[in-house]
Scaffold this active site. Structure first.
Site, PDB file in Angstrom:
ATOM      1  N   SER A  52    -121.586  92.773  98.630  1.00 12.07           N
ATOM      2  CA  SER A  52    -120.987  93.306  97.401  1.00 12.07           C
ATOM      3  C   SER A  52    -120.216  94.595  97.660  1.00 12.07           C
ATOM      4  O   SER A  52    -120.475  95.323  98.618  1.00 12.07           O
ATOM      5  CB  SER A  52    -122.080  93.585  96.365  1.00 12.07           C
ATOM      6  OG  SER A  52    -122.865  92.437  96.141  1.00 12.07           O
TER       7      SER A  52
HETATM    8  N1  SAH Z   1    -127.084  91.398  98.039  1.00 14.40           N
HETATM    9  C1  SAH Z   1    -126.217  90.862  99.079  1.00 14.40           C
HETATM   10  C2  SAH Z   1    -125.017  90.117  98.543  1.00 14.40           C
HETATM   11  C3  SAH Z   1    -125.408  88.869  97.857  1.00 14.40           C
HETATM   12  S1  SAH Z   1    -124.220  87.546  97.915  1.00 14.40           S
HETATM   13  C4  SAH Z   1    -125.774  91.938 100.032  1.00 14.40           C
HETATM   14  O1  SAH Z   1    -126.137  93.105  99.872  1.00 14.40           O
HETATM   15  O2  SAH Z   1    -125.070  91.594 101.002  1.00 14.40           O
HETATM   16  C5  SAH Z   1    -125.249  86.368  97.081  1.00 14.40           C
HETATM   17  C6  SAH Z   1    -126.281  85.727  97.955  1.00 14.40           C
HETATM   18  O3  SAH Z   1    -127.149  84.988  97.088  1.00 14.40           O
HETATM   19  C7  SAH Z   1    -125.736  84.722  98.954  1.00 14.40           C
HETATM   20  O4  SAH Z   1    -126.141  85.053 100.252  1.00 14.40           O
HETATM   21  C8  SAH Z   1    -126.312  83.384  98.488  1.00 14.40           C
HETATM   22  O5  SAH Z   1    -126.627  82.492  99.554  1.00 14.40           O
HETATM   23  C9  SAH Z   1    -127.571  83.838  97.764  1.00 14.40           C
HETATM   24  N2  SAH Z   1    -128.117  82.906  96.776  1.00 14.40           N
HETATM   25  C10 SAH Z   1    -127.472  82.117  95.883  1.00 14.40           C
HETATM   26  N3  SAH Z   1    -128.367  81.427  95.143  1.00 14.40           N
HETATM   27  C11 SAH Z   1    -129.610  81.796  95.576  1.00 14.40           C
HETATM   28  C12 SAH Z   1    -130.945  81.439  95.209  1.00 14.40           C
HETATM   29  N4  SAH Z   1    -131.215  80.546  94.254  1.00 14.40           N
HETATM   30  N5  SAH Z   1    -131.973  82.017  95.880  1.00 14.40           N
HETATM   31  C13 SAH Z   1    -131.753  82.915  96.862  1.00 14.40           C
HETATM   32  N6  SAH Z   1    -130.512  83.286  97.250  1.00 14.40           N
HETATM   33  C14 SAH Z   1    -129.446  82.743  96.613  1.00 14.40           C
END
Ligand code: SAH
Length: 204
Positions: A52
């Site tokens: 992000s």
């Molecule tokens: N917080 C992260 C950015 C998140 S991007 C950082 O600091 O880099 C969103 C992430 O959520 C992705 O890696 C995706 O694979 C994950 N995601 C999506 N749906 C999910 C779920 N149901 N459970 C766990 N992770 C999930």
């Protein structure tokens, strides 16, 4: 990054600003993006996912109002960067990531940054992570059609939950605070996250 992108836009909690100064964001982006690690934007981390924008990390972290002993749950571990910021401010962090390769990279990044109080779990985070519940703070860093019900159930009394809620392309940052049997809701502007896929999220 902190002065121009975060402080200038109104994030003022000194502990959050200090954590954003301390955690080296370049350790959480792929080698090919290192030059851009402190830019004002999200960056690709592979598998169609992103780390992000730093400003959004700061805003969401400030909304969580973390205290040093807090137990925190993150859904959407991604690169591990947000979890590293949480780990710097709180006692213990569980971050749930659904893609095993992404979770593996997050563990390596956290280790390289010397963050030792974050547990990276591979699972569908829309079910929360009941084993370590209740949590003083819960943060969802993928776009949810609605707040997944299990997360509300795993939020401690006095706990804060922050999540991007809305459509697949645009969401509103929503904060919930549990006060006994009552939930207090507030909204904090528009955001864009990759979709939360799973049982209580968008269909995979
Ligand atoms: N917080 C992260 C950015 C998140 S991007 C950082 O600091 O880099 C969103 C992430 O959520 C992705 O890696 C995706 O694979 C994950 N995601 C999506 N749906 C999910 C779920 N149901 N459970 C766990 N992770 C999930």
């Amino acid at each position: 990054m902190v002065e121009l992108q975060i402080e200038a836009r109104g994030v003022s909690d000194p502990r959050v600003l200090e954590a954003m100064r301390t955690v080296p964001r370049h350790l959480f982006v792929p080698d090919s993006c290192r030059q851009a690690a402190y830019n004002d934007s999200p960056l690709p981390i592979g598998h169609g996912q992103t780390i992000s924008q730093p400003y959004i990390v700061a805003v969401m972290t400030e909304l969580l109002e973390l205290a040093p002993g807090d137990r925190v749950l993150e859904i959407g571990g991604g690169s591990g960067y947000q979890a590293a910021i949480l780990g710097t401010l709180a006692g213990e962090v569980v971050t749930v990531e659904r893609i095993p390769e992404v979770a593996r990279a997050a563990r390596e990044n956290l280790e390289a940054a010397g963050i030792r109080n974050v547990n990276v779990v591979v699972a569908d985070g829309t079910d929360g992570y009941a084993i370590s519940a209740p949590y003083d703070a819960i943060i969802v860093t993928a776009a949810a059609p609605d707040i997944p019900k299990p997360l509300l159930e795993q939020l401690a009394d006095g706990g804060r939950l922050v999540a991007p809620v809305g459509g697949r392309d645009l969401q509103t940052l929503v904060k919930l605070v549990r006060k006994g049997g009552t939930i207090i809701r507030s909204t904090h502007g528009g955001v864009v996250f990759v979709p939360l896929l799973g049982h209580h999220g968008w269909p995979d």
